[in-house]
Design an enzyme around this catalytic site. Structure first.
Site, PDB file in Angstrom:
ATOM      1  N   CYS A 261      68.570  95.452 -45.065  1.00  0.00           N
ATOM      2  CA  CYS A 261      69.391  96.509 -45.664  1.00  0.00           C
ATOM      3  C   CYS A 261      70.139  95.998 -46.911  1.00  0.00           C
ATOM      4  O   CYS A 261      69.512  95.689 -47.907  1.00  0.00           O
ATOM      5  CB  CYS A 261      70.347  97.083 -44.621  1.00  0.00           C
ATOM      6  SG  CYS A 261      71.143  98.626 -45.108  1.00  0.00           S
ATOM      7  N   HIS A 345      66.129  98.863 -40.580  1.00  0.00           N
ATOM      8  CA  HIS A 345      66.851  98.103 -39.550  1.00  0.00           C
ATOM      9  C   HIS A 345      65.935  97.734 -38.387  1.00  0.00           C
ATOM     10  O   HIS A 345      65.824  98.487 -37.412  1.00  0.00           O
ATOM     11  CB  HIS A 345      68.039  98.911 -39.032  1.00  0.00           C
ATOM     12  CG  HIS A 345      69.176  98.981 -39.999  1.00  0.00           C
ATOM     13  ND1 HIS A 345      70.280  98.156 -39.913  1.00  0.00           N
ATOM     14  CD2 HIS A 345      69.372  99.749 -41.093  1.00  0.00           C
ATOM     15  CE1 HIS A 345      71.110  98.432 -40.907  1.00  0.00           C
ATOM     16  NE2 HIS A 345      70.576  99.392 -41.641  1.00  0.00           N
ATOM     17  N   GLU A 347      66.503  95.734 -36.144  1.00  0.00           N
ATOM     18  CA  GLU A 347      67.298  95.489 -34.927  1.00  0.00           C
ATOM     19  C   GLU A 347      67.603  96.783 -34.189  1.00  0.00           C
ATOM     20  O   GLU A 347      68.250  96.763 -33.130  1.00  0.00           O
ATOM     21  CB  GLU A 347      68.602  94.764 -35.283  1.00  0.00           C
ATOM     22  CG  GLU A 347      69.740  95.642 -35.756  1.00  0.00           C
ATOM     23  CD  GLU A 347      69.608  96.172 -37.166  1.00  0.00           C
ATOM     24  OE1 GLU A 347      70.451  96.995 -37.570  1.00  0.00           O
ATOM     25  OE2 GLU A 347      68.652  95.771 -37.875  1.00  0.00           O
TER      26      GLU A 347
END
Length: 370
Positions: A261, A345, A347
């Site tokens: 990001c 993202h 994650e």
């Protein structure tokens, strides 16, 4: 309690506050996730923004301690179609309204979020003011227009840690050295507004993680002799962040780097590229991205309003991922140095797990360098 929402284009909407009196000004954006509102609220990348959820019913499963992605709530206001005050979920420890009140964040319901989302898609992300105290529509619009906005401002300084800390188990521990334990790789994580699940995944993949402030010098990082450097997500305009790009540039070629990001955007600037503001950004847990290296399509979690311009990158940088909705750059890697990054993202938290393999790719880079 009645609330007014004024947009810089002159639009005025009415809503109801479910958190009591308050006022908030910021950039109004929308998120298309159907669940995960607590993770959205605790993502530091939303600093300075007013977040609208497109899914109509919010609050139905409450909040809990395990779904925190940081130590606080970061949007200035939360806009929803319908609030559910009585959650039903075995994990819930409280309701959304009390959670927002705890952090001083305004929550409003009863507005046409579909219309608002269509307006943002057409006009772009806008300055907006939400208030329960100023009932003059002209005043609300004027005050929204007078807000400084996010472009050119350093929002990272508002959310990054002031001192280093270790990630041990499932939480932060004060300290300036790497955690002790069985992890094979020592990783320095730059905190630009880091999400906890990035740290959880790095730890589970065999890393001992030390989180450092955003402006930590490259010399300080290299003195700790890390096996890799991780560049986190964060809020706002990457070009407005001070004291970061130069340090990232000094680390290139000296240690494996993985950026997510805002960290991806910082790498782009360090390569010599430029960034630009997207019309309305990408925010949600259902964004399609194509991996150009494998031809596979991933459904990803995203939250960003700025993007790296691929035309500005040098020939030594290869584009690896693109957004299938608008063709924007979603991933890149350096052809010579061990450095890669993605705009989205991997994650998740919330969102699909399709891109978790990128953490394994970071591990492989560190293995090759060791």
């Amino acid at each position: 309690m009645k609330a007014l929402i004024g947009l810089e284009d002159g639009t005025v909407m009415t809503a109801r506050s479910f958190t009591g009196p308050g006022e908030a000004v910021g950039e109004i954006v929308f998120n298309t996730s159907m669940s995960g509102y607590q993770e959205v609220l605790t993502d530091p990348s939303y600093t300075g923004q007013l977040v609208t959820m497109t899914y109509p019913l919010i609050g139905n499963y409450g909040v809990n301690n395990e779904d925190m992605e940081s130590a606080g709530v970061h949007p200035r206001a939360f806009l929803i179609r319908e609030y559910q005050d009585w959650p039903s979920n075995y994990r819930a420890t409280g309701n959304l309204a009390d959670f927002l009140k705890q952090y001083g964040v305004l929550g409003v319901e009863g507005l046409d979020t579909r219309m608002l989302t269509r307006k943002i898609r057409t006009t772009g992300a806008m300055k907006a003011l939400i208030t329960t105290t100023d009932m003059d529509p002209a005043s609300v619009v004027r005050r929204a227009r007078n807000w400084a906005g996010l472009v050119g401002r350093d929002m990272v300084e508002r959310v990054a840690c002031a001192a280093s800390y270790r990630w041990e188990g499932e939480g932060p521990v004060t300290g300036s050295g790497f955690p002790q334990g069985p992890g094979r790789f020592k990783v320095i994580a730059y905190d630009f507004g880091i999400k906890y699940n990035q740290l959880r995944l790095l730890t589970r993949k065999g890393c001992r993680v030390l989180v450092v402030p955003a402006t930590t010098s490259a010399e300080e990082v290299l003195a700790l002799r890390p096996d890799g450097v991780f560049l986190s997500n964060g809020p706002g305009d990457p070009a407005g962040v001070r004291g970061v790009v130069g340090n990232v540039g000094k680390l290139l070629g000296k240690v494996p780097i993985f950026g997510i990001c805002l960290g991806h955007q910082m790498l782009g600037l360090a390569y010599g590229g430029t960034t630009y503001k997207l019309k309305f950004g990408h925010r949600g847990g259902n964004q399609p991205v194509k991996d150009l290296l494998t031809g596979k399509v991933e459904i990803t979690s995203q939250n960003h309003g700025f993007c790296v311009d691929p035309k500005s990158l040098p020939s030594s940088v290869e584009v690896t991922h693109i957004n299938l909705n608008d063709g924007s750059l979603e991933g890149m890697r350096h052809r010579e140095w061990p450095a890669f990054s993605v705009q989205y993202h991997p994650e998740y938290a919330p969102g699909p797990h399709d891109a978790e393999y990128l953490f394994d790719r970071f591990i492989q880079l560190m293995e090759q360098a060791s």
